[in-house]
Motif scaffolding. Structure first.
Motif, PDB file in Angstrom:
ATOM      1  N   ASP A 267      29.804  40.141  45.706  1.00 12.10           N
ATOM      2  CA  ASP A 267      28.728  39.184  45.928  1.00 12.10           C
ATOM      3  C   ASP A 267      29.143  38.011  46.792  1.00 12.10           C
ATOM      4  N   SER A 268      30.426  37.907  47.121  1.00  9.84           N
ATOM      5  CA  SER A 268      30.919  36.791  47.915  1.00  9.84           C
ATOM      6  C   SER A 268      32.301  37.167  48.448  1.00  9.84           C
ATOM      7  N   ILE A 269      32.894  36.290  49.249  1.00  7.65           N
ATOM      8  CA  ILE A 269      34.275  36.517  49.677  1.00  7.65           C
ATOM      9  C   ILE A 269      35.214  35.521  49.015  1.00  7.65           C
ATOM     10  N   HIS A 270      34.648  34.551  48.303  1.00  6.15           N
ATOM     11  CA  HIS A 270      35.487  33.560  47.630  1.00  6.15           C
ATOM     12  C   HIS A 270      34.974  33.329  46.213  1.00  6.15           C
ATOM     13  N   TYR A 271      35.923  33.022  45.325  1.00 10.71           N
ATOM     14  CA  TYR A 271      35.620  32.882  43.908  1.00 10.71           C
ATOM     15  C   TYR A 271      36.432  31.746  43.309  1.00 10.71           C
ATOM     16  N   ARG A 272      35.910  31.122  42.269  1.00 13.36           N
ATOM     17  CA  ARG A 272      36.611  30.053  41.562  1.00 13.36           C
ATOM     18  C   ARG A 272      37.444  30.664  40.443  1.00 13.36           C
ATOM     19  N   VAL A 273      38.678  30.187  40.311  1.00 10.67           N
ATOM     20  CA  VAL A 273      39.602  30.698  39.300  1.00 10.67           C
ATOM     21  C   VAL A 273      39.440  29.891  38.014  1.00 10.67           C
ATOM     22  N   LEU A 274      39.225  30.616  36.906  1.00  7.73           N
ATOM     23  CA  LEU A 274      39.050  29.987  35.600  1.00  7.73           C
ATOM     24  C   LEU A 274      40.324  30.020  34.763  1.00  7.73           C
ATOM     25  N   ALA A 275      41.141  31.056  34.967  1.00  6.15           N
ATOM     26  CA  ALA A 275      42.383  31.202  34.194  1.00  6.15           C
ATOM     27  C   ALA A 275      43.395  31.956  35.035  1.00  6.15           C
TER      28      ALA A 275
ATOM     29  N   ILE B  21      44.225  36.875  37.471  1.00 12.18           N
ATOM     30  CA  ILE B  21      43.443  35.642  37.460  1.00 12.18           C
ATOM     31  C   ILE B  21      42.036  35.969  36.989  1.00 12.18           C
ATOM     32  N   LYS B  22      41.468  35.051  36.233  1.00 14.37           N
ATOM     33  CA  LYS B  22      40.089  35.188  35.778  1.00 14.37           C
ATOM     34  C   LYS B  22      39.212  34.401  36.729  1.00 14.37           C
ATOM     35  N   VAL B  23      38.212  35.061  37.301  1.00 13.15           N
ATOM     36  CA  VAL B  23      37.324  34.427  38.270  1.00 13.15           C
ATOM     37  C   VAL B  23      35.891  34.495  37.776  1.00 13.15           C
ATOM     38  N   VAL B  24      35.048  33.698  38.410  1.00 15.53           N
ATOM     39  CA  VAL B  24      33.619  33.728  38.118  1.00 15.53           C
ATOM     40  C   VAL B  24      32.889  34.049  39.416  1.00 15.53           C
TER      41      VAL B  24
ATOM     42  N   TRP C  74      46.686  28.761  39.610  1.00 12.93           N
ATOM     43  CA  TRP C  74      45.529  28.840  40.494  1.00 12.93           C
ATOM     44  C   TRP C  74      44.256  28.365  39.795  1.00 12.93           C
ATOM     45  N   VAL C  75      44.343  27.912  38.556  1.00 12.98           N
ATOM     46  CA  VAL C  75      43.175  27.488  37.801  1.00 12.98           C
ATOM     47  C   VAL C  75      42.482  26.343  38.522  1.00 12.98           C
ATOM     48  N   GLY C  76      41.169  26.463  38.663  1.00 17.78           N
ATOM     49  CA  GLY C  76      40.365  25.447  39.332  1.00 17.78           C
ATOM     50  C   GLY C  76      40.308  25.598  40.840  1.00 17.78           C
ATOM     51  N   LYS C  77      41.103  26.487  41.382  1.00 22.28           N
ATOM     52  CA  LYS C  77      41.128  26.683  42.828  1.00 22.28           C
ATOM     53  C   LYS C  77      40.132  27.770  43.233  1.00 22.28           C
ATOM     54  N   THR C  78      39.854  27.812  44.510  1.00 15.54           N
ATOM     55  CA  THR C  78      39.053  28.882  45.084  1.00 15.54           C
ATOM     56  C   THR C  78      40.004  29.903  45.682  1.00 15.54           C
ATOM     57  N   VAL C  79      39.688  31.179  45.508  1.00 17.96           N
ATOM     58  CA  VAL C  79      40.469  32.233  46.137  1.00 17.96           C
ATOM     59  C   VAL C  79      39.549  33.069  47.008  1.00 17.96           C
ATOM     60  N   ILE C  80      40.152  33.715  47.980  1.00 18.98           N
ATOM     61  CA  ILE C  80      39.435  34.623  48.867  1.00 18.98           C
ATOM     62  C   ILE C  80      39.975  36.016  48.590  1.00 18.98           C
TER      63      ILE C  80
ATOM     64  N   GLY D 131      27.679  34.140  37.922  1.00 18.64           N
ATOM     65  CA  GLY D 131      28.187  33.638  36.661  1.00 18.64           C
ATOM     66  C   GLY D 131      28.947  34.659  35.831  1.00 18.64           C
ATOM     67  N   VAL D 132      29.202  35.838  36.380  1.00 22.30           N
ATOM     68  CA  VAL D 132      29.947  36.872  35.669  1.00 22.30           C
ATOM     69  C   VAL D 132      31.437  36.546  35.753  1.00 22.30           C
ATOM     70  N   GLU D 133      32.107  36.592  34.609  1.00 23.51           N
ATOM     71  CA  GLU D 133      33.532  36.305  34.558  1.00 23.51           C
ATOM     72  C   GLU D 133      34.311  37.592  34.350  1.00 23.51           C
ATOM     73  N   GLY D 134      35.485  37.671  34.974  1.00 22.67           N
ATOM     74  CA  GLY D 134      36.337  38.839  34.802  1.00 22.67           C
ATOM     75  C   GLY D 134      37.694  38.599  35.439  1.00 22.67           C
ATOM     76  N   TRP D 135      38.577  39.556  35.238  1.00 21.93           N
ATOM     77  CA  TRP D 135      39.963  39.451  35.687  1.00 21.93           C
ATOM     78  C   TRP D 135      40.205  40.329  36.904  1.00 21.93           C
ATOM     79  N   VAL D 136      40.984  39.801  37.834  1.00 23.43           N
ATOM     80  CA  VAL D 136      41.383  40.549  39.026  1.00 23.43           C
ATOM     81  C   VAL D 136      42.892  40.393  39.209  1.00 23.43           C
ATOM     82  N   ASP D 137      43.480  41.338  39.927  1.00 29.09           N
ATOM     83  CA  ASP D 137      44.892  41.230  40.264  1.00 29.09           C
ATOM     84  C   ASP D 137      45.083  40.078  41.242  1.00 29.09           C
ATOM     85  N   LYS D 138      46.067  39.242  40.971  1.00 28.42           N
ATOM     86  CA  LYS D 138      46.354  38.108  41.849  1.00 28.42           C
ATOM     87  C   LYS D 138      46.726  38.596  43.252  1.00 28.42           C
TER      88      LYS D 138
END
Length: 163
Positions: free
Chosen positions: A54-62, A68-71, A23-29, A75-82
């Motif tokens: 702060d939103s309903i969609h996020y960009r996946v960094l890892a 998955i790591k999202v931003v 999912w890296v580089g993708k947007t998730v909801i 600009g805050v980065e962190g991990w969420v359950d896929k």
């Protein structure tokens, strides 16, 4: 020789499938409100636990297995359950099922509207945003989203009423 060509083709197909799973580089909801965002310090120890709000969609960094790591938009980065996120191409189906299960879930309507918008289905997105506003009249996110949709349709008079 024929077997070798088949194995090379099979390996190449398998590699592309494995790459598509990332999912890296993708947007998730996010599937629901209040998804937990985990942050870790340099030693790998959990440093912070907050919520994505702060939103309903996020960009996946890892992408690491079930996490998955999202931003965030700040600009805050962190991990969420896929399992707490859905890819946009799967979102319409997911949120339709959520709405069938709970027709009063304004968040599901708003998130499905975002998925419709990404697919270019602006009229369907506006219908969902209208329902989200009906369910949570004082939630300004719905009004803002509808204004954005009307702007995309070049219906600027209606957009101004919502903004």
């Amino acid at each position: 020789m024929r077997h070798l060509a088949f194995l090379v083709l099979l390996f190449a197909a398998g590699s592309s499938v494995a790459q598509e799973e990332s999912w890296v580089g993708k947007t998730v909801i996010t599937k629901k409100n209040g998804v937990k965002l985990l942050q870790f310090d340099a030693k790998g120890k959990q440093a912070n636990l907050s919520q994505l709000d702060d939103s309903i969609h996020y960009r996946v960094l890892a992408d690491k297995g079930a996490q998955i790591k999202v931003v965030t938009t700040q600009g805050v980065e962190g991990w969420v359950d896929k399992n707490d996120a859905v890819l946009p191409e799967d979102a319409i189906k997911h949120f339709t099922e959520a709405i069938v299960a709970n027709p009063k879930d304004a968040g599901a309507y708003q998130k499905r509207a975002y998925a419709f918008e990404r697919e270019g289905q602006l009229d369907d997105a506006i219908k969902d945003i209208n329902e989200a506003i009906h369910l949570e009249f004082y939630d300004m996110a719905g009004w803002n989203s509808r204004g954005i949709l009307y702007t995309a349709k070049k219906d600027y008079d209606q957009a101004l009423r919502d903004f």
